[in-house]
Design an enzyme around this catalytic site. Structure first.
Site, short mmCIF file in Angstrom:
data_model
loop_
_atom_site.label_atom_id
_atom_site.label_comp_id
_atom_site.label_asym_id
_atom_site.label_seq_id
_atom_site.Cartn_x
_atom_site.Cartn_y
_atom_site.Cartn_z
CG HIS A 15 22.50 -27.27 9.54
ND1 HIS A 15 22.46 -28.95 9.47
CD2 HIS A 15 22.07 -27.20 10.57
CE1 HIS A 15 22.29 -29.31 10.67
NE2 HIS A 15 21.91 -28.35 11.49
CG HIS A 17 19.21 -25.62 14.83
ND1 HIS A 17 18.72 -26.57 14.75
CD2 HIS A 17 20.50 -25.92 14.56
CE1 HIS A 17 19.31 -27.57 14.64
NE2 HIS A 17 20.50 -27.58 14.19
CE LYS A 101 19.87 -33.13 10.53
NZ LYS A 101 19.97 -31.89 11.41
CG HIS A 138 22.90 -35.49 14.15
ND1 HIS A 138 22.99 -33.81 14.58
CD2 HIS A 138 23.99 -35.97 14.73
CE1 HIS A 138 23.95 -33.95 15.69
NE2 HIS A 138 24.44 -35.09 15.58
CG HIS A 176 26.20 -30.66 11.97
ND1 HIS A 176 26.38 -32.22 12.00
CD2 HIS A 176 25.08 -30.44 12.33
CE1 HIS A 176 25.22 -32.51 12.59
NE2 HIS A 176 24.44 -31.58 12.89
CG ASP A 248 24.67 -27.08 13.70
OD1 ASP A 248 23.27 -26.93 13.95
OD2 ASP A 248 25.33 -27.85 14.29
C1 NCD Z 1 21.40 -28.34 17.60
C2 NCD Z 1 20.59 -27.57 18.40
O1 NCD Z 1 20.73 -27.17 19.19
O2 NCD Z 1 19.36 -27.73 17.79
N1 NCD Z 1 22.72 -28.36 18.62
C3 NCD Z 1 23.95 -28.60 18.04
O3 NCD Z 1 24.88 -28.62 18.83
N2 NCD Z 1 24.47 -28.58 16.96
C4 NCD Z 1 21.23 -29.68 17.32
C5 NCD Z 1 21.99 -30.31 16.24
O4 NCD Z 1 22.06 -29.78 15.03
O5 NCD Z 1 22.78 -31.28 16.24
ZN ZN Z 2 22.18 -28.32 13.51
#
Ligand code: NCD
Ligand code: ZN
Length: 348
Positions: A15, A17, A101, A138, A176, A248
Site C-alpha cells: 500500500h 502513494h 480501491k 479504506h 491500513h 501507506d
Molecule cells: C493518504 C494520502 O495522502 O493519499 N493519506 C493518509 O493519511 N493515509 C490517503 C489514504 O490512504 O487515506
Molecule cells: Zn493510503
C-alpha cells in the site's frame, strides 16, 4: 540476544502513494531501493479510474524510477459510482491491475470521486468476485455524526460485514487497519487480509499531541489509543499470513502539512523497513519480519516471492530533517531522529 544483521527475502510494499509529476520523481527512489514491488494507490487528481489510465500511470512511474532498480509498480483502479463492470474485465485482461480501491467519498486525501454508497457498485463488485480481483478498502465511514476515532469500527458494522455477507467469496484487503475491531474481523474471515503501517505499529494517538500539535503524525485513519496499537502489533508479529506490510507512505509538501487545515498522510518510504524492524524488535520477534514483509503479501495476491534479499544492519543513522519535494520540502517520519536499523544492499 540482540542480533546485528538480519537478511530477509526482498520485501514488497502492499500500500503506497507515489503521486505524480515532480512529487513522484522526488519519492520513488526511496521505495525502489528496497522493495521489489509496491501496490500504487490510484488517488491522483483526477483519480486513476480505467485500465488505460493505470497503464499510462505505470509508464510515468517507470520513467521516474532510477535506472537499474528492479522495481515493479502494481497498479490499482479507483472505484467510482460509475465504474462499469466491463472495466473489471479489461483490468484482469491487462494483468497489470492487482485490485480495485474503494474510498468512501470524502474519507481521505483525494477521495471526492469515491463511492457514496456501495450499492452503486453492485455489478462491479460481483464481477470482481467472479474474476477473483481483490477489493482494497479504506475502512472508514464518513458520516459526520460518527466520532473520528470510531469511524473504522463503524465501517465494519455498517459497510464491511454486510458486504462480506452479500459477496462471500470476494477477497478484501482491509488497508491500513488501525483498530482491534479490524484485526478481529479479518481474523474471523480467512479470505480477508490487512495491511499495517509503521506509524500505527509504533505510535498511539498521544504521540500526535506530545509537546504540542504534531501535524506530521496526522494520517487517516488517525492514530488510535494504545490498546488498539497493541492489537495491531500482536497481529503483525503473530505469523498469521493475513497480515502484511503496507506503509501507506503518503507524501505531502511541508506547506500542506504545517497549515491551519493540514492534510493527512505520513511519509515513511525513506525508512520503511528500519521502522518495521524497530516495531518487530520491540516484541522480540524480528524472526517474524520476513513473513510479514516478504511472504504473506505475495501469497495473498498469488504472486511469486521476489528474487534476492535485503539485509538490515544494526547501525544508527539520523533521518534528514526534510527531503527535496518539487518546489516544496517533504518532512519524513522521524525527521531529525536517530534510527537503529539501516538497510544494506545485498548483491542481486
Ligand atoms: C493518504 C494520502 O495522502 O493519499 N493519506 C493518509 O493519511 N493515509 C490517503 C489514504 O490512504 O487515506
Ligand atoms: Zn493510503
Amino acid at each position: 540476544m540482540t542480533v546485528a544483521r538480519l537478511t530477509i527475502g526482498r520485501p514488497d510494499d502492499w500500500h503506497l502513494h507515489l503521486r505524480d509529476g515532480a512529487a513522484l520523481a522526488a519519492v520513488v527512489a526511496h521505495t525502489a531501493a528496497v522493495f521489489g514491488r509496491a501496490i500504487v494507490m490510484p488517488n491522483l487528481k483526477p483519480p486513476v479510474r480505467t485500465t488505460a489510465e493505470a497503464l499510462a500511470y505505470r509508464e510515468r512511474i517507470r520513467a521516474a524510477t532510477p535506472a537499474g532498480a528492479a522495481f515493479e509498480p502494481l497498479m490499482t483502479l479507483y472505484l467510482t459510482g460509475t465504474t462499469p463492470a466491463a472495466e473489471i474485465d479489461r483490468a484482469v485482461a491487462s494483468q497489470a491491475i492487482i485490485g480495485v480501491k474503494y474510498y468512501p467519498a470524502g474519507a481521505t486525501t483525494n477521495s471526492d470521486a469515491g463511492v457514496r454508497d456501495l450499492a452503486e457498485a453492485g455489478a462491479v463488485l460481483e464481477r470482481m468476485q467472479e474474476l477473483d480481483l481483490p477489493l482494497l478498502v479504506h475502512g472508514e465511514v464518513t458520516d459526520p455524526a460518527v466520532d473520528t476515532f470510531d469511524r473504522e469500527a463503524c465501517f465494519i458494522d455498517r459497510v464491511l460485514a454486510p458486504l462480506v455477507r452479500r459477496l462471500p467469496r470476494l477477497r478484501i484487503v482491509f488497508e491500513h487497519a488501525t483498530t482491534r475491531e479490524a484485526v478481529a474481523f479479518v481474523k474471523d474471515h480467512a479470505h480477508l487480509a490487512a495491511t499495517l503501517t509503521p506509524q500505527h505499529l509504533l505510535l498511539n494517538r498521544t504521540a500526535m499531541f506530545t509537546g504540542g500539535l504534531r501535524p506530521h503524525l496526522y494520517c487517516l485513519p488517525v492514530l488510535k489509543r494504545e490498546s488498539h496499537r497493541e492489537a495491531l502489533i500482536e497481529a503483525a508479529v503473530s505469523g498469521s499470513p493475513q497480515f502484511f506490510l503496507g506503509t501507506d507512505s503518503a507524501p505531502h509538501g511541508r506547506s500542506a502539512k504545517e497549515a491551519a487545515c493540514g492534510c493527512a498522510g505520513v511519509y515513511s518510504a525513506h525508512a520503511a523497513l528500519p521502522l518495521y524492524a524497530e516495531a518487530f524488535e520491540s516484541m522480540g520477534r524480528l524472526d517474524r519480519l520476513e513473513g510479514f514483509a516478504s511472504q504473506h503479501g505475495p501469497a495473498y495476491y498469488r504472486l511469486p516471492r521476489n528474487h534476492g534479499t535485503v539485509t538490515l544492519v544494526r547501525e544508527e543513522w539520523t533521518v534528514p530533517e526534510s527531503y527535496d519535494f518539487g518546489s516544496d520540502r517533504l518532512v519524513p517520519f522521524r525527521a531529525g531522529e536517530t534510527l537503529n536499523w539501516r538497510v544494506a544492499e545485498d548483491a542481486p
